[in-house]
Design a protein around this motif. Structure first.
Motif, PDB file in Angstrom:
ATOM      1  N   MET A 137     -59.681 -40.554   7.691  1.00  0.00           N
ATOM      2  CA  MET A 137     -60.531 -41.694   8.026  1.00  0.00           C
ATOM      3  C   MET A 137     -60.616 -42.693   6.869  1.00  0.00           C
ATOM      4  N   LEU A 271     -57.185 -40.054  22.125  1.00  0.00           N
ATOM      5  CA  LEU A 271     -57.161 -40.975  20.989  1.00  0.00           C
ATOM      6  C   LEU A 271     -55.969 -40.688  20.094  1.00  0.00           C
ATOM      7  N   SER A 272     -55.600 -41.692  19.304  1.00  0.00           N
ATOM      8  CA  SER A 272     -54.561 -41.494  18.295  1.00  0.00           C
ATOM      9  C   SER A 272     -55.118 -40.627  17.172  1.00  0.00           C
ATOM     10  N   SER A 274     -55.495 -41.236  13.985  1.00  0.00           N
ATOM     11  CA  SER A 274     -56.442 -41.958  13.114  1.00  0.00           C
ATOM     12  C   SER A 274     -57.787 -42.150  13.801  1.00  0.00           C
ATOM     13  N   SER A 275     -57.733 -42.564  15.077  1.00  0.00           N
ATOM     14  CA  SER A 275     -58.985 -42.777  15.823  1.00  0.00           C
ATOM     15  C   SER A 275     -59.737 -41.462  16.018  1.00  0.00           C
ATOM     16  N   ILE A 278     -61.518 -40.599  12.757  1.00  0.00           N
ATOM     17  CA  ILE A 278     -62.715 -41.424  12.568  1.00  0.00           C
ATOM     18  C   ILE A 278     -63.842 -40.943  13.475  1.00  0.00           C
ATOM     19  N   SER A 279     -63.513 -40.720  14.753  1.00  0.00           N
ATOM     20  CA  SER A 279     -64.533 -40.287  15.713  1.00  0.00           C
ATOM     21  C   SER A 279     -65.100 -38.921  15.339  1.00  0.00           C
TER      22      SER A 279
END
Length: 313
Positions: A137, A271-272, A274-275, A278-279
């Motif tokens: 992240m 989600l990817s 990276s996403s 982050i999530s």
């Protein structure tokens, strides 16, 4: 000026005496502030050489070097916050020591260390549990998240040692034992250098991290020894003082693990990478922080922190 010169308590102090006293107080203070940069520079200038000596290519060695450096940056965030809160109690320790009230000094030292653990432990455990998603992240998928996540998980608990060293060093300065700090710092640096060389071949990228534990561990133990010897402080009393933060951290660890698992379960295929990182990080950190603060303010330690904050405001 005449009144000053005619005062009964005036004493002539030579420039050399003032300069000597200034250096006596300033040098240990400066060296303590340089401790973390010194450890970081040891890694920066030795990791490439050490890893190439065991067969790593220069590119791989440089990746490990940069990953350890990035992990250090993340670990220092909770250290800075926890140290700032804890160091606010140091002037009170100094004042009580000057007045000769050693019982009060011991109580304030215990309170300071308890406060330090209250803020540092949850952050260290959180980074340890969420090493890979937090690393990705912050630094993205291009900065070797696989290696970085593992290194961060191992490095995160070092935040407690970093903070303990800084605060115990400040306590020693507050009780006029600053001259002896240099020996403890020097011993720690020597241990760090030796372990860097010895552990890289067996522990690979984790070697420098464990070496940092060894170096700081020696310095922290030495600082506690000096505190115990100087004012007969019972280090064993810290066990009871640390009980509240440890129990709270145990609860939020479960909350963070649940948040991490749930986030992956529902979002992994949507989600990817990276996403998802982050999530997962945001959900798990928010859940852990909510549980920790919700329970923390109900403890006597949490209530005293809130009360002191209101008094200052």
């Amino acid at each position: 000026m005449k009144e000053v010169n005619s005062g009964k308590n005036n004493k002539f102090i030579s420039f050399s005496s003032m300069f000597k006293e200034l250096v006596t107080y300033a040098v240990p203070f400066v060296l303590v502030g340089l401790a973390i940069p010194i450890y970081q520079n040891i890694d920066t200038f030795t990791i490439n050489i050490l890893f190439q000596s065991i067969g790593y290519g220069q590119a791989k060695a440089e990746i490990i070097n940069s990953v350890i450096g990035l992990a250090q940056i993340l670990v220092m965030v909770p250290v800075s916050l926890a140290t700032a809160f804890s160091m606010s109690l140091i002037p009170g320790i100094t004042s009580s020591f000057v007045q000769g009230n050693l019982r009060e000094v011991k109580g304030k030292i215990t309170k300071t260390l308890q406060l330090l653990l209250f803020f540092t432990l949850p952050a260290a455990v959180g980074l340890c549990l969420l090493g890979k998603p937090v690393y990705m992240m912050i630094f993205g998928a291009k900065n070797s998240p696989e290696i970085g996540g593992v290194v961060l998980q191992w490095y995160a608990p070092a935040a407690v040692l970093f903070a303990l060293f800084t605060v115990t060093a400040a306590i020693l300065q507050g009780i006029n034992q600053q001259k002896k700090l240099i020996l403890g710092l020097g011993l720690g640096i020597v241990v760090k250098l030796v372990l860097n060389v010895l552990l890289v071949s067996s522990l690979k990228e984790i070697g420098p991290v464990v070496a940092t534990y060894g170096g700081y561990g020696v310095s922290v133990i030495y600082n506690f020894y000096l505190i115990e010897k100087s004012i007969s402080y019972r280090v064993q009393s810290l066990g009871q003082a640390a009980l509240t933060p440890v129990l709270l951290v145990s609860v939020i660890s479960a909350a963070v693990i649940i948040g991490n698992y749930t986030s992956h379960y529902f979002l992994e295929n949507k989600l990817s990478a990276s996403s998802l990182a982050i999530s997962t990080s945001c959900i798990s950190i928010a859940l852990g922080a909510a549980v920790y603060l919700g329970l923390g303010v109900k403890t006597s330690l949490g209530q005293s922190i809130v009360l002191n904050r209101r008094k200052r405001m």
